[in-house]
Write a protein that holds these residues in place. Structure first.
Motif, PDB file in Angstrom:
ATOM      1  N   GLY A   1      28.163  29.231 -58.503  1.00 30.29           N
ATOM      2  CA  GLY A   1      27.972  28.978 -57.081  1.00 30.29           C
ATOM      3  C   GLY A   1      27.039  27.814 -56.826  1.00 30.29           C
ATOM      4  O   GLY A   1      26.557  27.636 -55.710  1.00 30.29           O
ATOM      5  N   GLY A   2      26.746  27.021 -57.849  1.00 28.25           N
ATOM      6  CA  GLY A   2      25.881  25.854 -57.679  1.00 28.25           C
ATOM      7  C   GLY A   2      24.497  26.074 -58.277  1.00 28.25           C
ATOM      8  O   GLY A   2      23.819  25.122 -58.642  1.00 28.25           O
ATOM      9  N   ALA A   3      24.072  27.322 -58.383  1.00 25.63           N
ATOM     10  CA  ALA A   3      22.727  27.595 -58.929  1.00 25.63           C
ATOM     11  C   ALA A   3      22.851  28.321 -60.262  1.00 25.63           C
ATOM     12  O   ALA A   3      22.246  29.372 -60.477  1.00 25.63           O
ATOM     13  CB  ALA A   3      21.936  28.434 -57.917  1.00 25.63           C
ATOM     14  N   GLY A   4      23.721  27.799 -61.132  1.00 25.75           N
ATOM     15  CA  GLY A   4      23.915  28.443 -62.441  1.00 25.75           C
ATOM     16  C   GLY A   4      25.008  29.491 -62.369  1.00 25.75           C
ATOM     17  O   GLY A   4      25.351  29.968 -61.289  1.00 25.75           O
ATOM     18  N   GLU A   5      25.503  29.847 -63.540  1.00 19.58           N
ATOM     19  CA  GLU A   5      26.638  30.767 -63.590  1.00 19.58           C
ATOM     20  C   GLU A   5      26.142  32.219 -63.631  1.00 19.58           C
ATOM     21  O   GLU A   5      25.248  32.545 -64.408  1.00 19.58           O
ATOM     22  CB  GLU A   5      27.483  30.466 -64.833  1.00 19.58           C
ATOM     23  N   ILE A   6      26.741  33.063 -62.787  1.00 15.40           N
ATOM     24  CA  ILE A   6      26.433  34.491 -62.902  1.00 15.40           C
ATOM     25  C   ILE A   6      27.639  35.182 -63.530  1.00 15.40           C
ATOM     26  O   ILE A   6      28.768  34.696 -63.443  1.00 15.40           O
ATOM     27  CB  ILE A   6      26.072  35.152 -61.546  1.00 15.40           C
TER      28      ILE A   6
ATOM     29  N   LEU B   1      31.782  36.803 -53.308  1.00 12.05           N
ATOM     30  CA  LEU B   1      30.866  35.884 -53.995  1.00 12.05           C
ATOM     31  C   LEU B   1      31.434  34.479 -53.872  1.00 12.05           C
ATOM     32  O   LEU B   1      32.579  34.236 -54.281  1.00 12.05           O
ATOM     33  CB  LEU B   1      30.724  36.264 -55.468  1.00 12.05           C
ATOM     34  N   TYR B   2      30.673  33.569 -53.284  1.00 13.97           N
ATOM     35  CA  TYR B   2      31.147  32.199 -53.139  1.00 13.97           C
ATOM     36  C   TYR B   2      30.757  31.387 -54.366  1.00 13.97           C
ATOM     37  O   TYR B   2      29.592  31.358 -54.760  1.00 13.97           O
ATOM     38  CB  TYR B   2      30.599  31.565 -51.856  1.00 13.97           C
ATOM     39  N   GLY B   3      31.747  30.767 -54.976  1.00  8.81           N
ATOM     40  CA  GLY B   3      31.518  29.967 -56.182  1.00  8.81           C
ATOM     41  C   GLY B   3      32.830  29.828 -56.934  1.00  8.81           C
ATOM     42  O   GLY B   3      33.827  30.456 -56.589  1.00  8.81           O
TER      43      GLY B   3
ATOM     44  N   VAL C   1      35.353  46.329 -55.729  1.00  8.66           N
ATOM     45  CA  VAL C   1      36.019  45.026 -55.858  1.00  8.66           C
ATOM     46  C   VAL C   1      35.035  43.889 -55.613  1.00  8.66           C
ATOM     47  O   VAL C   1      34.267  43.922 -54.645  1.00  8.66           O
ATOM     48  CB  VAL C   1      37.180  44.893 -54.836  1.00  8.66           C
ATOM     49  N   ALA C   2      35.084  42.872 -56.488  1.00 10.15           N
ATOM     50  CA  ALA C   2      34.385  41.611 -56.227  1.00 10.15           C
ATOM     51  C   ALA C   2      35.446  40.553 -55.955  1.00 10.15           C
ATOM     52  O   ALA C   2      36.441  40.469 -56.681  1.00 10.15           O
ATOM     53  CB  ALA C   2      33.547  41.204 -57.434  1.00 10.15           C
ATOM     54  N   LEU C   3      35.246  39.779 -54.900  1.00 11.11           N
ATOM     55  CA  LEU C   3      36.195  38.717 -54.534  1.00 11.11           C
ATOM     56  C   LEU C   3      35.470  37.385 -54.658  1.00 11.11           C
ATOM     57  O   LEU C   3      34.475  37.148 -53.965  1.00 11.11           O
ATOM     58  CB  LEU C   3      36.684  38.947 -53.092  1.00 11.11           C
ATOM     59  N   VAL C   4      35.955  36.522 -55.551  1.00  8.46           N
ATOM     60  CA  VAL C   4      35.278  35.254 -55.827  1.00  8.46           C
ATOM     61  C   VAL C   4      36.049  34.121 -55.141  1.00  8.46           C
ATOM     62  O   VAL C   4      37.258  33.981 -55.344  1.00  8.46           O
ATOM     63  CB  VAL C   4      35.239  34.993 -57.356  1.00  8.46           C
ATOM     64  N   GLU C   5      35.382  33.339 -54.315  1.00  7.82           N
ATOM     65  CA  GLU C   5      36.067  32.253 -53.597  1.00  7.82           C
ATOM     66  C   GLU C   5      35.263  30.955 -53.729  1.00  7.82           C
ATOM     67  O   GLU C   5      34.069  30.924 -53.459  1.00  7.82           O
ATOM     68  CB  GLU C   5      36.263  32.635 -52.119  1.00  7.82           C
ATOM     69  N   ALA C   6      35.968  29.876 -54.122  1.00  2.00           N
ATOM     70  CA  ALA C   6      35.294  28.599 -54.351  1.00  2.00           C
ATOM     71  C   ALA C   6      34.987  27.863 -53.052  1.00  2.00           C
ATOM     72  O   ALA C   6      34.025  27.097 -52.973  1.00  2.00           O
ATOM     73  CB  ALA C   6      36.158  27.719 -55.252  1.00  2.00           C
ATOM     74  N   GLU C   7      35.815  28.066 -52.004  1.00  2.00           N
ATOM     75  CA  GLU C   7      35.606  27.293 -50.769  1.00  2.00           C
ATOM     76  C   GLU C   7      35.412  28.214 -49.564  1.00  2.00           C
ATOM     77  O   GLU C   7      34.298  28.564 -49.231  1.00  2.00           O
ATOM     78  CB  GLU C   7      36.775  26.327 -50.563  1.00  2.00           C
ATOM     79  N   ALA C   8      36.515  28.573 -48.906  1.00  2.09           N
ATOM     80  CA  ALA C   8      36.394  29.412 -47.705  1.00  2.09           C
ATOM     81  C   ALA C   8      37.468  30.483 -47.733  1.00  2.09           C
ATOM     82  O   ALA C   8      38.536  30.286 -48.314  1.00  2.09           O
ATOM     83  CB  ALA C   8      36.543  28.552 -46.451  1.00  2.09           C
ATOM     84  N   LEU C   9      37.201  31.598 -47.058  1.00  2.00           N
ATOM     85  CA  LEU C   9      38.173  32.697 -47.019  1.00  2.00           C
ATOM     86  C   LEU C   9      39.496  32.228 -46.413  1.00  2.00           C
ATOM     87  O   LEU C   9      39.518  31.499 -45.436  1.00  2.00           O
ATOM     88  CB  LEU C   9      37.638  33.849 -46.154  1.00  2.00           C
TER      89      LEU C   9
END
Ligand SMILES: Cc1cc2nc3c(=O)[nH]c(=O)nc-3n(C[C@H](O)[C@H](O)[C@H](O)COP(=O)(O)OP(=O)(O)OC[C@H]3O[C@@H](n4cnc5c(N)ncnc54)[C@H](O)[C@@H]3O)c2cc1C
Length: 346
Positions: free
Chosen positions: A121-126, A105-107, A27-35
């Motif tokens: 995440g600020g340094a380009g899209e992965i 993954l934060y972004g 599982v990958a968990l993507v979060e833009a701000e905080a858990l």
């Protein structure tokens, strides 16, 4: 990077989806701000204040009057304890997720195609590749809150200093708890609320100095010196701040859903069936972004979405879910049991 499941959003729904998904695969968990999302901004601090409200009220009764800022126990000291409780919750959440092998993954995530998520995440899209995707991006506050004298309930639960006076408008338990916690320090507090919840504790609230008003708020007007809250019966309440519990707006714009053909209602809520499937195969949605009315339902929806994504055809009975208490990490209790008992889904 390739995963069995990609979850976008780490609020109540996304966390429970990630935890349930990790029982079956990667599982990958993507979060833009905080858990934690709204659960940590609202439910965790509300639970903290709920715990201290009783002892505070008791102290006020023993002192035979309101607590004063100069007393040894200060609002600021309690606010610091609350912040520590929030930090501790996030640390614990990260630890449980790491133990379960969930990659955080934060972004800001968006769905580029079924099975493909972009994370900025600020340094380009992965790019992340996954068998299935769960969108659990929750809601955001409407504009008009979050600044000045009109404060959203979740912001008020995070106050670090006491206002001079407050009108709290909200019928849920966190609003009642906040009104009580503010009133024990002796500041004038009005609570505008309706329903059985407030009727049951009205005498206690009034005993602590809260002035309770039934009826709806029809207008709030801000000026330099304060805020005026107008009620349906014409009453005008004046205070330093007005705390309002407004429903958020589904955070579903800019996720690439429309481009993908995922059906979204005019208000922004993602359309799902009882398995939390959207109109596009392989894309699921859960929580407030999919219209969940409460934290409990959001948690159940995350769990059901993950199980279906992993090949277990669970159906959510929403009316039953609404009454069953569950926290985002309760599925972690199954850790090591489900995969052993049932085997990995194909
Ligand atoms: C205004 C408001 C009213 C509420 N009312 C109630 C209520 O009546 N009853 C109740 O039980 N609870 C209520 N809650 C509490 C609780 O917040 C929610 O029920 C619950 O947290 C919803 O969980 P969720 O996972 O659906 O969404 P959220 O908690 O909002 O979590 C969504 C997460 O997704 C993240 N995110 C958003 N977009 C992206 C993106 N593009 N990429 C990556 N991450 C993203 C956000 O940062 C957030 O962490 C309320 C909360 C708010 C804010």
């Amino acid at each position: 990077m390739r995963y069995d499941l990609i979850v976008i959003g780490a609020g109540a729904a996304g966390l429970s989806a990630a935890v349930a998904g990790a029982l079956h695969g990667t599982v990958a968990l993507v979060e833009a701000e905080a858990l934690g999302g709204g659960y940590v901004r609202r439910d965790v601090p509300a639970a903290f204040w709920h715990r201290v409200a009783g002892p505070l009220y008791g102290a006020r009764c023993l002192l035979d009057g309101p607590m004063r800022p100069g007393d040894e126990l200060t609002f600021a000291a309690l606010a610091a304890q609350r912040d520590a409780a929030v930090r501790a919750w996030r640390v614990r959440a990260e630890r449980i997720l790491a133990e379960m092998g969930v990659e955080i993954l934060y972004g800001r995530g968006r769905v580029l195609a079924p099975g493909l998520v972009g994370v900025d995440g600020g340094a380009g899209e992965i790019l992340l590749v996954g068998e299935n995707i769960i969108v659990a991006t929750g809601t955001y506050c409407r504009s008009g809150c979050g600044g000045g004298r009109m404060v959203a309930l979740e912001e008020a639960l995070a106050l670090r200093a006491l206002p001079c006076s407050a009108v709290v408008a909200g019928s849920d338990a966190p609003a009642r708890t906040l009104a009580l916690v503010l009133a024990v320090w002796g500041i004038p507090v009005h609570l505008v609320a309706e329903g059985e919840g407030v009727a049951a504790v009205r005498r206690l609230l009034e005993g602590a100095g809260v002035r309770v008003h039934a009826g709806a708020v029809t207008g709030i007007c801000e000026d330099e010196a304060g805020v005026t809250v107008r009620l349906a019966d014409g009453t005008c309440l004046r205070a330093d701040v007005a705390v309002v519990d407004v429903p958020g707006v589904p955070a579903t714009a800019g996720l690439g859903l429309e481009e993908l053909g995922v059906a979204v209602a005019p208000g922004g809520t993602i359309a799902v069936n009882a398995r939390m499937e959207t109109s596009v195969p392989g894309v699921f949605a859960a929580g407030r972004a999919a219209g969940a009315p409460s934290t409990q339902t959001a948690v159940w929806e995350g769990l059901v979405a993950a199980y279906n994504a992993c090949g277990w055809p669970l159906v959510l009975r929403a009316e039953a879910a609404a009454d069953m208490d569950i926290t985002p990490f309760d599925a972690a209790g199954f850790y090591g049991i489900v995969s052993v008992d049932f085997g990995m889904p194909s």
